[in-house]
Motif scaffolding. Structure first.
Motif, PDB file in Angstrom:
ATOM      1  N   ALA A  22       0.846  -1.033   0.058  1.00 45.05           N
ATOM      2  CA  ALA A  22       0.019   0.303   0.110  1.00 45.05           C
ATOM      3  C   ALA A  22       1.110   1.148   0.189  1.00 45.05           C
ATOM      4  O   ALA A  22       0.623   1.907  -0.810  1.00 45.05           O
ATOM      5  CB  ALA A  22      -0.608  -0.099   1.238  1.00 45.05           C
ATOM      6  N   ASN A  23       1.733   1.181   0.302  1.00 43.95           N
ATOM      7  CA  ASN A  23       2.751   2.711   0.750  1.00 43.95           C
ATOM      8  C   ASN A  23       3.559   2.297  -0.201  1.00 43.95           C
ATOM      9  O   ASN A  23       3.975   3.756  -0.859  1.00 43.95           O
ATOM     10  CB  ASN A  23       4.146   1.951   1.541  1.00 43.95           C
ATOM     11  N   ALA A  24       3.654   2.082  -1.968  1.00 47.69           N
ATOM     12  CA  ALA A  24       4.264   1.712  -3.290  1.00 47.69           C
ATOM     13  C   ALA A  24       3.635   2.519  -3.344  1.00 47.69           C
ATOM     14  O   ALA A  24       3.577   3.771  -4.419  1.00 47.69           O
ATOM     15  CB  ALA A  24       4.713   0.202  -3.365  1.00 47.69           C
ATOM     16  N   ARG A  77       9.695  -2.335  -4.910  1.00 45.45           N
ATOM     17  CA  ARG A  77      10.176  -1.967  -5.163  1.00 45.45           C
ATOM     18  C   ARG A  77       9.384  -1.137  -5.954  1.00 45.45           C
ATOM     19  O   ARG A  77       8.782  -1.753  -6.624  1.00 45.45           O
ATOM     20  CB  ARG A  77      11.156  -2.648  -5.889  1.00 45.45           C
ATOM     21  N   ASP A  78       9.620  -0.214  -6.233  1.00 50.04           N
ATOM     22  CA  ASP A  78       8.489   1.179  -6.881  1.00 50.04           C
ATOM     23  C   ASP A  78       9.746   1.972  -7.857  1.00 50.04           C
ATOM     24  O   ASP A  78      11.115   2.071  -6.887  1.00 50.04           O
ATOM     25  CB  ASP A  78       7.926   1.316  -5.708  1.00 50.04           C
ATOM     26  N   ASN A  79       8.964   2.712  -8.397  1.00 50.83           N
ATOM     27  CA  ASN A  79      10.055   3.919  -9.411  1.00 50.83           C
ATOM     28  C   ASN A  79       9.043   5.367  -9.020  1.00 50.83           C
ATOM     29  O   ASN A  79       9.531   6.475  -9.558  1.00 50.83           O
ATOM     30  CB  ASN A  79       9.927   3.256 -10.932  1.00 50.83           C
ATOM     31  N   GLY A 107      -2.443   8.068   5.151  1.00 51.54           N
ATOM     32  CA  GLY A 107      -1.526   6.836   5.855  1.00 51.54           C
ATOM     33  C   GLY A 107      -1.647   7.327   7.611  1.00 51.54           C
ATOM     34  O   GLY A 107      -2.095   8.494   7.647  1.00 51.54           O
ATOM     35  N   THR A 108      -1.454   6.730   8.049  1.00 50.90           N
ATOM     36  CA  THR A 108      -0.779   7.416   9.568  1.00 50.90           C
ATOM     37  C   THR A 108      -0.146   7.009   9.921  1.00 50.90           C
ATOM     38  O   THR A 108       0.620   7.389  11.623  1.00 50.90           O
ATOM     39  CB  THR A 108      -1.638   5.846  10.292  1.00 50.90           C
ATOM     40  N   GLY A 109       1.269   7.153   9.454  1.00 52.89           N
ATOM     41  CA  GLY A 109       2.600   7.375   9.759  1.00 52.89           C
ATOM     42  C   GLY A 109       3.361   5.716  10.579  1.00 52.89           C
ATOM     43  O   GLY A 109       4.518   6.250  11.884  1.00 52.89           O
ATOM     44  N   LEU A 110       2.387   4.695  11.143  1.00 54.83           N
ATOM     45  CA  LEU A 110       2.695   3.332  11.643  1.00 54.83           C
ATOM     46  C   LEU A 110       2.922   2.173  10.741  1.00 54.83           C
ATOM     47  O   LEU A 110       3.306   1.731  11.516  1.00 54.83           O
ATOM     48  CB  LEU A 110       1.371   3.348  12.722  1.00 54.83           C
ATOM     49  N   GLY A 111       2.919   2.747   9.247  1.00 52.06           N
ATOM     50  CA  GLY A 111       2.447   1.694   8.633  1.00 52.06           C
ATOM     51  C   GLY A 111       3.986   0.619   8.936  1.00 52.06           C
ATOM     52  O   GLY A 111       4.754  -0.248   9.003  1.00 52.06           O
ATOM     53  N   LEU A 112       5.355   1.561   8.137  1.00 51.72           N
ATOM     54  CA  LEU A 112       6.812   0.748   8.330  1.00 51.72           C
ATOM     55  C   LEU A 112       7.150   0.397  10.022  1.00 51.72           C
ATOM     56  O   LEU A 112       7.953  -0.306  10.264  1.00 51.72           O
ATOM     57  CB  LEU A 112       7.614   1.951   8.005  1.00 51.72           C
ATOM     58  N   ALA A 113       6.747   0.982  10.933  1.00 54.74           N
ATOM     59  CA  ALA A 113       6.626   0.434  12.484  1.00 54.74           C
ATOM     60  C   ALA A 113       6.570  -0.959  12.414  1.00 54.74           C
ATOM     61  O   ALA A 113       6.926  -1.735  13.225  1.00 54.74           O
ATOM     62  CB  ALA A 113       6.337   1.147  13.331  1.00 54.74           C
ATOM     63  N   ARG A 148       0.629   4.502  -2.081  1.00 57.13           N
ATOM     64  CA  ARG A 148       0.552   5.851  -2.385  1.00 57.13           C
ATOM     65  C   ARG A 148       1.552   6.515  -2.493  1.00 57.13           C
ATOM     66  O   ARG A 148       1.525   7.550  -2.536  1.00 57.13           O
ATOM     67  CB  ARG A 148      -0.111   5.257  -0.564  1.00 57.13           C
ATOM     68  N   HIS A 149       2.817   5.771  -2.350  1.00 57.80           N
ATOM     69  CA  HIS A 149       3.968   7.138  -1.904  1.00 57.80           C
ATOM     70  C   HIS A 149       4.667   7.289  -3.167  1.00 57.80           C
ATOM     71  O   HIS A 149       4.951   7.959  -3.609  1.00 57.80           O
ATOM     72  CB  HIS A 149       4.821   6.772  -0.756  1.00 57.80           C
ATOM     73  N   ALA A 150       4.455   6.226  -4.214  1.00 52.89           N
ATOM     74  CA  ALA A 150       4.954   6.429  -5.552  1.00 52.89           C
ATOM     75  C   ALA A 150       4.488   7.461  -6.627  1.00 52.89           C
ATOM     76  O   ALA A 150       5.294   7.147  -7.263  1.00 52.89           O
ATOM     77  CB  ALA A 150       5.224   4.793  -6.238  1.00 52.89           C
ATOM     78  N   ARG A 194       1.350  14.912   3.787  1.00 54.35           N
ATOM     79  CA  ARG A 194       1.069  15.257   2.163  1.00 54.35           C
ATOM     80  C   ARG A 194       0.765  13.402   2.385  1.00 54.35           C
ATOM     81  O   ARG A 194      -0.298  12.421   1.999  1.00 54.35           O
ATOM     82  CB  ARG A 194       2.151  14.282   1.318  1.00 54.35           C
ATOM     83  N   SER A 195       1.661  13.085   3.773  1.00 54.39           N
ATOM     84  CA  SER A 195       0.972  11.522   4.206  1.00 54.39           C
ATOM     85  C   SER A 195      -0.404  11.246   4.243  1.00 54.39           C
ATOM     86  O   SER A 195      -0.879  10.667   4.418  1.00 54.39           O
ATOM     87  CB  SER A 195       2.038  11.025   5.404  1.00 54.39           C
ATOM     88  N   ARG A 196      -0.211  12.571   5.242  1.00 55.02           N
ATOM     89  CA  ARG A 196      -1.831  12.557   5.837  1.00 55.02           C
ATOM     90  C   ARG A 196      -3.294  12.436   5.089  1.00 55.02           C
ATOM     91  O   ARG A 196      -3.891  11.833   4.919  1.00 55.02           O
ATOM     92  CB  ARG A 196      -2.021  13.807   6.985  1.00 55.02           C
TER      93      ARG A 196
END
Ligand code: ADP
Length: 483
Positions: A370-372, A399-401, A430-436, A374-376, A424-426
C-alpha cells in the motif's frame, strides 16, 4: 664518603685498601622525575673517576719507585693492586646483585662499581614505586568495580570467566572467586542468553529476566575487549521495562476504548448520509466527517496492532505455514481495483512459505504494497518479490520507481509517526505507523527490515526472514528448507 669522592675525585690520593661502608643511597636517592624512569647512569663520569684513580696510583708507584730505585717494579705493583681492588669491588657487586639487592645492604664501592650500584638502587626503588602505584591502581579499580551497579564479567575466547564483579553475583549468580575459570554458558543456562553468547561480540543487546531475582529485567551487552577477550555487562532495566509495559498497556487500552465511540459515530453518520433530503453542503460536511472518522478508526487499529506486536518475539516453533505468494496475489487484486493505472510485477515462489502469524504477515505485505501505491505516485511500477535467499532464509521485497526518499530520512523511517512529508502522508490516508508495524512483525519472526532508496529513482523495501522459519514445499508431503 664514596659518593663525595665520586663527585670530587683527588687523582693523587691513594686508594683506600678497603673503602669504608659506602652510602650509595646518596646517589640512589637522587630524585627521579615523577612517574618517569630514572635517568641514565653517569657512566662517563664514573669512568673518568676510575681513570683518574688509576693514574693517581701509577703516579704514586712511579714516585715511590723513583725514590726507592725500584722504578720498574713499583708502578707495576701499583697497577696490579688496582686490578685486584677492581676485581674485589666487582665481585662484591655481583654477590650483592645475586642476593636481593637493597640500598641498605649495598657493598662499599667506588667509581664504576659505585655508579652500577647507584643505578641498580635507583632502578629497584623505581620498580618498588611502580609496584606500589600498580597495587594502588588495582585496589582502586577493584573498589570501584565493587561499587558498580552493573554486573561486569570478562571472558576469554573459550567463554571462560576471567574476572567478575560483586554485582555479577547479585544479578547473574556468577561468583567472583568460585566461578573464575568456569565457562559462562555452563552457568547461564537461559536459552536466550545461550543464543546471545554464541553471537559475535558487540552484535546486539538482549533483555532477559534475572536468573537470581524473579521479576527483575536485565539488559545484556557483550563487547570485545583486548585480544580474544569480551566484556559482558548486565544492567538492571526493570524500571524501564515496567514503564514500557505501562505505556504499551495504556496505548492499547486507549485505542480499545476509542473503538466503541468511533463505531457509534460511524453508524450514525451512515444513517444520516442516507437521508437524501439533507442540503448539499450538509451532505458534504457529513462526507468529510465520515472520512475523518474512517482515518481515526484506521489509526486506532494501527495503534492496537502495534501495541500487540511490541516487545515479544515468536517462540521457535510458534506459528503456521503462510504462503506469501497467495497473500501477494490477493493484495494485488484488491489494490489493482483501486489503482488500475499502477503496474504490478510479481515474482513470487508459490511453494515457499514462512512459519509465522498469518494476520501479522498479511499486515506486513499490505503495508509495504500500500505504501508503494500511495507514495510512488500515479502510474508507478511496483515490483513485488518473494524468493528464498542463499542462506536458506527468504526475502519479501517491494520496489517502486516513485520519487524515492533522501538518505537522511532512511534511519528514522520505521519510527512511529515519522513521515518524510507529513501533509502528503495524511492526505493519502497514512497513519505514520505502517513501517513501524512492518519492522515489528519482521523482528517478531526473527527477521529484519532494510530500506534502500534513491531520490528520483525509487525505493526498495526488503524484509529478510531467517532460515529456521522458511521452508519450501517440493512435492506433496515433502517439505524442505528454503534455498
Ligand atoms: P504512512 O502511513 O505515512 O505511509 P509509514 O510508516 O508507512 O507511514 O511510512 C513512513 C513514511 O515513509 C511515509 O510517510 C513516507 O514519507 C515514507 N515512505 C514509505 N514508503 C514509501 C515509498 N514506497 N516511497 C516513498 N516514500 C515512502
Amino acid at each position: 664518603m664514596i659518593a663525595a669522592m665520586a663527585a670530587a675525585p683527588t687523582p693523587a690520593a691513594p686508594p683506600p685498601p678497603a673503602a669504608p661502608p659506602a652510602a650509595p643511597a646518596g646517589t640512589a636517592d637522587r630524585p627521579a622525575q615523577p612517574g618517569a624512569r630514572p635517568g641514565r647512569l653517569p657512566l662517563l663520569h664514573s669512568a673518568r673517576v676510575e681513570l683518574q684513580c688509576l693514574l693517581g696510583i701509577l703516579l704514586v708507584g712511579f714516585v715511590l719507585g723513583w725514590i726507592t730505585g725500584m722504578i720498574a717494579v713499583l708502578p707495576l705493583v701499583a697497577a696490579l693492586g688496582y686490578c685486584v681492588w677492581l676485581i674485589w669491588r666487582m665481585n662484591a657487586v655481583v654477590a650483592w646483585l645475586q642476593s636481593k639487592p637493597k640500598v641498605a645492604t649495598a657493598p662499599p664501592s667506588f667509581g664504576v662499581t659505585d655508579a652500577l650500584i647507584s643505578g641498580v638502587c635507583r632502578e629497584t626503588k623505581y620498580s618498588a614505586k611502580q609496584k606500589d602505584r600498580y597495587k594502588n591502581a588495582l585496589k582502586q579499580f577493584n573498589s570501584l568495580a565493587a561499587e558498580l551497579p552493573d554486573a561486569t564479567i570478562v571472558i576469554n575466547q573459550h567463554r571462560q570467566i576471567r574476572w567478575s564483579n560483586p554485582a555479577a553475583l547479585s544479578l547473574l549468580a556468577v561468583h567472583p572467586e568460585r566461578d573464575r575459570g568456569q565457562r559462562i554458558d555452563n552457568l547461564l543456562r537461559d536459552p536466550a542468553i545461550q543464543a546471545f553468547l554464541s553471537e559475535p561480540t558487540g552484535m546486539s543487546d538482549l533483555e532477559v529476566q534475572s536468573p537470581t531475582v524473579p521479576g527483575r529485567t536485565l539488559s545484556l551487552r557483550m563487547s570485545p575487549a583486548g585480544r580474544d577477550m569480551a566484556v559482558i555487562v548486565a544492567r538492571d532495566v526493570t524500571q524501564r521495562a515496567r514503564i514500557r509495559e505501562m505505556r504499551r498497556g495504556f496505548v492499547a487500552d486507549v485505542s480499545h476504548e476509542l473503538r466503541t465511540p468511533l463505531t457509534v459515530i460511524s453508524g450514525y453518520l451512515e444513517m444520516l448520509r442516507e437521508d437524501a433530503n439533507l442540503p448539499h453542503d450538509v451532505q458534504k460536511a457529513l462526507g468529510q466527517i465520515d472520512q475523518q472518522s474512517e482515518r481515526m478508526r484506521h489509526l486506532v487499529d494501527h495503534l492496537l496492532e502495534l501495541s500487540k506486536l511490541e516487545g515479544n518475539t515468536l517462540a521457535d516453533n510458534e506459528g503456521e505455514p503462510v504462503y506469501l505468494a497467495s497473500v501477494i496475489g490477493t493484495l494485488c487484486k484488491s489494490l489493482q481495483v483501486d489503482v488500475p493505472e499502477h503496474e504490478f510485477v510479481v515474482d513470487a515462489n508459490s511453494d515457499l512459505y514462512v512459519l509465522g502469524a498469518p494476520q501479522e504477515l498479511y499486515s506486513l505485505c499490505e503495508n509495504l504494497m500500500a505504501n508503494a501505491v500511495r507514495h510512488a505516485g500515479a502510474g508507478a511500477r511496483v515490483e513485488i518479490s518473494w524468493q528464498s535467499t542463499p542462506d536458506g532464509g527468504a526475502q519479501f521485497s517491494v520496489r517502486d520507481n516513485g520519487p524515492g526518499i533522501e538518505a537522511h530520512h532512511l534511519p528514522r523511517l520505521s519510527e512511529r509517526f515519522y513521515r518524510v512529508d507529513r501533509g502528503r502522508s495524511r492526505n493519502s490516508g497514512g497513519t505514520g505507523l505502517g513501517l513501524a508495524i512492518v519492522k515489528h512483525v519482521a523482528h517478531r519472526h526473527g527477521g529484519g527490515l532494510t530500506i534502500e532508496s534513491t531520490p528520483g529513482i525509487g525505493s526498495w523495501f526488503k524484509v529478510q526472514l531467517p532460515p529456521a522459519r522458511c521452508h519450501e514445499r517440493r512435492d506433496e508431503g515433502h517439505i524442505s528448507a528454503a534455498g
